[in-house]
Design a protein around this motif. Structure first.
Motif, PDB file in Angstrom:
ATOM      1  N   ILE A  95      73.075   8.392 -28.858  1.00 22.03           N
ATOM      2  CA  ILE A  95      73.446   8.560 -27.664  1.00 22.03           C
ATOM      3  C   ILE A  95      73.772   7.541 -26.885  1.00 22.03           C
ATOM      4  O   ILE A  95      74.071   7.307 -25.469  1.00 22.03           O
ATOM      5  N   GLN A  96      73.629   6.316 -27.334  1.00 21.80           N
ATOM      6  CA  GLN A  96      74.067   4.815 -26.760  1.00 21.80           C
ATOM      7  C   GLN A  96      75.483   4.680 -26.884  1.00 21.80           C
ATOM      8  O   GLN A  96      75.748   3.693 -26.270  1.00 21.80           O
ATOM      9  N   GLY A  97      76.216   5.126 -27.587  1.00 17.01           N
ATOM     10  CA  GLY A  97      77.510   5.000 -27.710  1.00 17.01           C
ATOM     11  C   GLY A  97      77.696   3.844 -28.995  1.00 17.01           C
ATOM     12  O   GLY A  97      76.806   3.372 -29.524  1.00 17.01           O
ATOM     13  N   PRO A  98      78.929   3.527 -29.311  1.00 14.77           N
ATOM     14  CA  PRO A  98      79.488   2.904 -30.156  1.00 14.77           C
ATOM     15  C   PRO A  98      78.895   1.329 -29.864  1.00 14.77           C
ATOM     16  O   PRO A  98      79.019   0.842 -28.894  1.00 14.77           O
ATOM     17  N   TRP A  99      78.564   0.262 -31.078  1.00 19.17           N
ATOM     18  CA  TRP A  99      78.405  -1.002 -30.848  1.00 19.17           C
ATOM     19  C   TRP A  99      79.603  -1.519 -30.723  1.00 19.17           C
ATOM     20  O   TRP A  99      80.474  -1.373 -31.515  1.00 19.17           O
ATOM     21  N   THR A 100      79.865  -2.567 -29.880  1.00 21.30           N
ATOM     22  CA  THR A 100      80.995  -3.406 -29.780  1.00 21.30           C
ATOM     23  C   THR A 100      80.338  -4.949 -29.876  1.00 21.30           C
ATOM     24  O   THR A 100      79.321  -5.023 -29.420  1.00 21.30           O
ATOM     25  N   PRO A 101      81.215  -5.976 -30.059  1.00 25.66           N
ATOM     26  CA  PRO A 101      80.719  -7.315 -29.847  1.00 25.66           C
ATOM     27  C   PRO A 101      80.262  -7.577 -28.579  1.00 25.66           C
ATOM     28  O   PRO A 101      79.701  -8.770 -28.606  1.00 25.66           O
ATOM     29  N   TYR A 102      80.591  -6.957 -27.698  1.00 28.92           N
ATOM     30  CA  TYR A 102      80.217  -7.196 -26.167  1.00 28.92           C
ATOM     31  C   TYR A 102      78.951  -6.555 -25.726  1.00 28.92           C
ATOM     32  O   TYR A 102      78.511  -6.771 -24.507  1.00 28.92           O
ATOM     33  N   GLU A 134      75.777 -11.261 -21.808  1.00 32.48           N
ATOM     34  CA  GLU A 134      75.238 -11.354 -20.401  1.00 32.48           C
ATOM     35  C   GLU A 134      76.377 -11.075 -19.278  1.00 32.48           C
ATOM     36  O   GLU A 134      77.463 -11.360 -19.529  1.00 32.48           O
ATOM     37  N   PRO A 135      76.124 -10.401 -18.496  1.00 27.67           N
ATOM     38  CA  PRO A 135      77.317  -9.870 -17.644  1.00 27.67           C
ATOM     39  C   PRO A 135      77.762 -11.066 -16.754  1.00 27.67           C
ATOM     40  O   PRO A 135      78.745 -10.790 -16.123  1.00 27.67           O
ATOM     41  N   ALA A 136      76.939 -12.091 -16.754  1.00 22.91           N
ATOM     42  CA  ALA A 136      77.558 -13.237 -15.962  1.00 22.91           C
ATOM     43  C   ALA A 136      78.598 -13.919 -16.544  1.00 22.91           C
ATOM     44  O   ALA A 136      79.446 -14.608 -15.930  1.00 22.91           O
ATOM     45  N   LEU A 137      79.063 -13.699 -18.001  1.00 21.16           N
ATOM     46  CA  LEU A 137      80.185 -14.107 -18.736  1.00 21.16           C
ATOM     47  C   LEU A 137      81.387 -13.507 -17.975  1.00 21.16           C
ATOM     48  O   LEU A 137      82.515 -13.887 -18.400  1.00 21.16           O
ATOM     49  N   ASN A 138      81.277 -12.258 -17.388  1.00 18.78           N
ATOM     50  CA  ASN A 138      82.401 -11.628 -16.726  1.00 18.78           C
ATOM     51  C   ASN A 138      83.178 -12.511 -15.521  1.00 18.78           C
ATOM     52  O   ASN A 138      84.293 -12.504 -15.177  1.00 18.78           O
ATOM     53  N   GLU A 153      83.084 -25.571 -20.552  1.00 18.28           N
ATOM     54  CA  GLU A 153      82.481 -26.764 -21.649  1.00 18.28           C
ATOM     55  C   GLU A 153      81.103 -26.407 -21.794  1.00 18.28           C
ATOM     56  O   GLU A 153      80.627 -26.564 -22.923  1.00 18.28           O
ATOM     57  N   GLU A 154      80.447 -25.786 -20.890  1.00 16.65           N
ATOM     58  CA  GLU A 154      78.853 -25.399 -20.988  1.00 16.65           C
ATOM     59  C   GLU A 154      78.700 -24.453 -22.147  1.00 16.65           C
ATOM     60  O   GLU A 154      77.781 -24.417 -22.826  1.00 16.65           O
ATOM     61  N   LEU A 155      79.729 -23.473 -21.894  1.00 16.24           N
ATOM     62  CA  LEU A 155      79.453 -22.394 -23.014  1.00 16.24           C
ATOM     63  C   LEU A 155      79.987 -22.941 -24.385  1.00 16.24           C
ATOM     64  O   LEU A 155      79.464 -22.109 -25.523  1.00 16.24           O
TER      65      LEU A 155
END
Length: 187
Positions: A129-136, A140-144, A151-153
């Motif tokens: 019920i959670q849906g398929p797994w993806t690399p994303y 973190e939503p902040a990466l959007n 450089e920090e990441l």
């Protein structure tokens, strides 16, 4: 829920002849560009023919390109593939760039019929019920909102100390131990 899928052909996704295992074989066999010499809706296709068709033909020597001028008809691209399938693209009022993008899309496809109900080789009575797994999935939503490259990441999470740094740590620890022993012997 619709039952329209019951009337569709069903099948599995097939790669033609394991294409790409040994070498890639372009599945696009023939392209027919039908256009009107006078009609304004064919302007983008005519511009593509004048400016970019020769480069397209040079880049794709395995694909035959036919030009078919027709009077008072809408412009059409017909793509024929090695498996016998045909795809039609109506190019009414398309620009030269749009025609180029459509030809690139048709060139990279395998010619499979899109009107097919895909069947799977597996079945489960309890789907997730959670849906398929993806690399994303757990990112973190902040990466959007981050501008890449950042450089920090880009810094690694854990940097293993080099051999020189390890030797320096061992030497400093030995010096501390010697200082403690000397201090204990004085007392």
């Amino acid at each position: 829920m619709s039952n329209s899928h019951l009337f569709m052909k069903s099948g599995f996704i097939k790669t033609p002849g394991q294409n790409g295992v040994g070498r890639y074989i372009c599945q696009l066999q023939r392209v027919v560009l039908k256009f009107c010499k006078n009609n304004g809706s064919s302007r983008g296709l005519r511009d593509f023919i004048e400016k970019e068709l020769v480069d397209f033909a040079k880049d794709n020597p395995g694909t035959v390109v036919y030009l078919k001028p027709r009077r008072h008809r809408a412009p059409v691209i017909i793509a024929e593939y090695l498996n016998g399938e045909r795809q039609y693209v109506n190019c009414h009022n398309y620009t030269s760039e749009e025609v180029s993008k459509w030809l690139n899309l048709l060139r990279t496809q395998a010619g499979n019929n899109d009107n097919i109900r895909l069947r799977k080789l597996w079945h489960t009575d309890h789907p997730s019920i959670q849906g398929p797994w993806t690399p994303y999935t757990f990112r973190e939503p902040a990466l959007n909102l981050v501008d890449f490259p950042n450089e920090e990441l880009s810094k690694p999470l854990y940097v293993e100390p080099s051999a020189t740094e390890k030797l320096l740590e061992i030497f400093k620890e030995q010096q501390r131990n010697l200082n403690i022993l000397e201090k204990n012997q004085r007392e």
